[in-house]
Design a protein around this motif. Structure first.
Motif, PDB file in Angstrom:
ATOM      1  N   ALA A  92      -2.791  11.833 -27.985  1.00 17.19           N
ATOM      2  CA  ALA A  92      -2.456  12.129 -26.730  1.00 17.19           C
ATOM      3  C   ALA A  92      -3.737  12.241 -25.631  1.00 17.19           C
ATOM      4  O   ALA A  92      -3.711  12.209 -24.402  1.00 17.19           O
ATOM      5  N   THR A  93      -5.113  12.309 -26.471  1.00 15.81           N
ATOM      6  CA  THR A  93      -5.973  12.600 -25.780  1.00 15.81           C
ATOM      7  C   THR A  93      -6.576  11.260 -25.436  1.00 15.81           C
ATOM      8  O   THR A  93      -7.024  10.620 -26.342  1.00 15.81           O
ATOM      9  N   PRO A  94      -6.971  10.915 -23.961  1.00 18.88           N
ATOM     10  CA  PRO A  94      -7.503   9.594 -23.713  1.00 18.88           C
ATOM     11  C   PRO A  94      -8.946   9.468 -24.584  1.00 18.88           C
ATOM     12  O   PRO A  94      -9.577  10.355 -24.479  1.00 18.88           O
ATOM     13  N   ALA A  95      -9.338   8.309 -24.821  1.00 17.39           N
ATOM     14  CA  ALA A  95     -10.583   7.800 -25.288  1.00 17.39           C
ATOM     15  C   ALA A  95     -11.853   8.173 -24.251  1.00 17.39           C
ATOM     16  O   ALA A  95     -12.816   8.883 -24.372  1.00 17.39           O
ATOM     17  N   LEU A  96     -11.316   7.639 -22.754  1.00 16.64           N
ATOM     18  CA  LEU A  96     -12.025   7.719 -21.924  1.00 16.64           C
ATOM     19  C   LEU A  96     -11.113   8.264 -20.649  1.00 16.64           C
ATOM     20  O   LEU A  96     -10.184   7.645 -20.479  1.00 16.64           O
ATOM     21  N   SER A  97     -11.608   9.396 -20.077  1.00 18.98           N
ATOM     22  CA  SER A  97     -10.939   9.821 -18.603  1.00 18.98           C
ATOM     23  C   SER A  97     -11.687   9.908 -17.424  1.00 18.98           C
ATOM     24  O   SER A  97     -12.761  10.548 -17.673  1.00 18.98           O
ATOM     25  N   ILE A  98     -11.334   9.094 -16.584  1.00 20.65           N
ATOM     26  CA  ILE A  98     -12.212   9.076 -15.311  1.00 20.65           C
ATOM     27  C   ILE A  98     -11.264   9.702 -14.196  1.00 20.65           C
ATOM     28  O   ILE A  98     -10.339   9.163 -13.951  1.00 20.65           O
ATOM     29  N   GLU A  99     -11.814  10.827 -13.613  1.00 18.99           N
ATOM     30  CA  GLU A  99     -10.743  11.573 -12.453  1.00 18.99           C
ATOM     31  C   GLU A  99     -11.626  11.774 -11.126  1.00 18.99           C
ATOM     32  O   GLU A  99     -12.506  12.597 -11.324  1.00 18.99           O
ATOM     33  N   GLY A 100     -11.105  10.999 -10.247  1.00 17.69           N
ATOM     34  CA  GLY A 100     -11.779  11.359  -8.859  1.00 17.69           C
ATOM     35  C   GLY A 100     -13.432  11.008  -8.863  1.00 17.69           C
ATOM     36  O   GLY A 100     -13.919  11.927  -8.015  1.00 17.69           O
ATOM     37  N   ILE A 101     -13.612  10.038  -9.599  1.00 19.13           N
ATOM     38  CA  ILE A 101     -15.191   9.922  -9.323  1.00 19.13           C
ATOM     39  C   ILE A 101     -15.613   9.128  -8.351  1.00 19.13           C
ATOM     40  O   ILE A 101     -15.173   8.122  -7.769  1.00 19.13           O
TER      41      ILE A 101
END
Length: 273
Positions: free
Chosen positions: A24-33
């Motif tokens: 369930a953990t993303p390999a890569l998470s981009i949040e509000g960059i």
């Protein structure tokens, strides 16, 4: 234009359930960059995620912000706004843990042309603290996998462009990362070399369960079944399966979907610049 998003609008970084379910953990998470160069805004509230063991294409014109995003993920630039996570490790709070899970192939070549193929790999291994014996074993392993074992002692300058790119991918995999970033990896290669490189990377996803973020401006490098992020002028205009983005845009293919989203007229398979 309103962004099209085929995924949920929930938080990008993993919720507490991820500790019990690693998948369930993303390999890569981009949040509000967001990122600016002085008064010029290069990225504006960019958010998306790359799932483990999946291939995600990041499609955008030259100047869309792809390389800036890669520089932020790899910590070449500091994060100005937003959060970036690699398998749940925030790169600002735990950069060591995050970057150990990451392999990168940049658009510009970074090989030492006067060293041999093996010497380039062993130098990279030393930077990652891999012992000499283990480094030699891993070098032999990756060179066999990319069909360059017979060029192990050749100087890099004697390789073709496609062979150099395969070597860079092998080098990026030497420390056994779980996420691989490739920024315009096929630029300057002929059609066959491009297909070989792309096929090799797609096979890595299947055989080694590696998450891949493939940045490109070429439509023919994207196929049905890929996850796709459309980045234009620093903004994410669409994110989801290719088929969903085409359907939501009311288009017949990815080229026409891209044109409708961005207003850009670009021939399919040609550089979008």
């Amino acid at each position: 234009m309103t962004a099209i998003d085929a995924h949920s609008k929930g938080p990008i970084l993993p919720d507490p359930r991820s500790r019990d379910d690693p998948a369930a953990t993303p390999a890569l998470s981009i949040e509000g960059i967001s990122h600016s160069y002085g008064t010029r805004r290069a990225l504006i509230d960019v958010s998306f995620a790359v799932a483990p063991a999946s291939f995600t294409a990041l499609l955008g014109l030259n100047g869309a912000g792809k390389s800036t995003l890669f520089a932020l993920i790899t910590r070449l630039f500091g994060t100005q706004a937003g959060r970036i996570g690699i398998f749940g490790h925030d790169i600002s709070l735990a950069p060591g843990e995050a970057l150990r899970l990451l392999g990168v192939v940049f658009q510009s070549r970074t090989l030492d042309l006067d060293l041999s193929v093996t010497q380039n790999l062993l130098y990279h291994a030393a930077l990652h603290g891999i012992g000499k014996r283990e480094a030699r074993l891993r070098s032999d392993e990756v060179l066999t996998r990319i069909a360059l074992a017979d060029r192990a002692c050749s100087k890099v300058r004697d390789l073709s462009g496609g062979q150099m790119r395969r070597l860079e991918i092998a080098r990026a995999l030497l420390h056994r990362p779980r996420l691989l970033l490739l920024d315009e990896a096929t630029v300057g290669l002929d059609v066959k070399a491009r297909a070989d490189i792309l096929g090799h990377v797609r096979q890595l996803v299947i055989e080694q369960d590696i998450g891949v973020l493939w940045a490109t401006h070429l439509f023919d490098e994207i196929v049905p079944g890929d996850d796709l992020v459309v980045l234009h002028q620093g903004r994410v205009l669409a994110h989801g399966p290719v088929e969903n983005i085409i359907a939501d845009a009311g288009a017949r293919d990815i080229n026409s979907a891209f044109m409708r989203l961005t207003g850009a007229a670009v021939d399919p398979g040609s550089p979008a610049s």
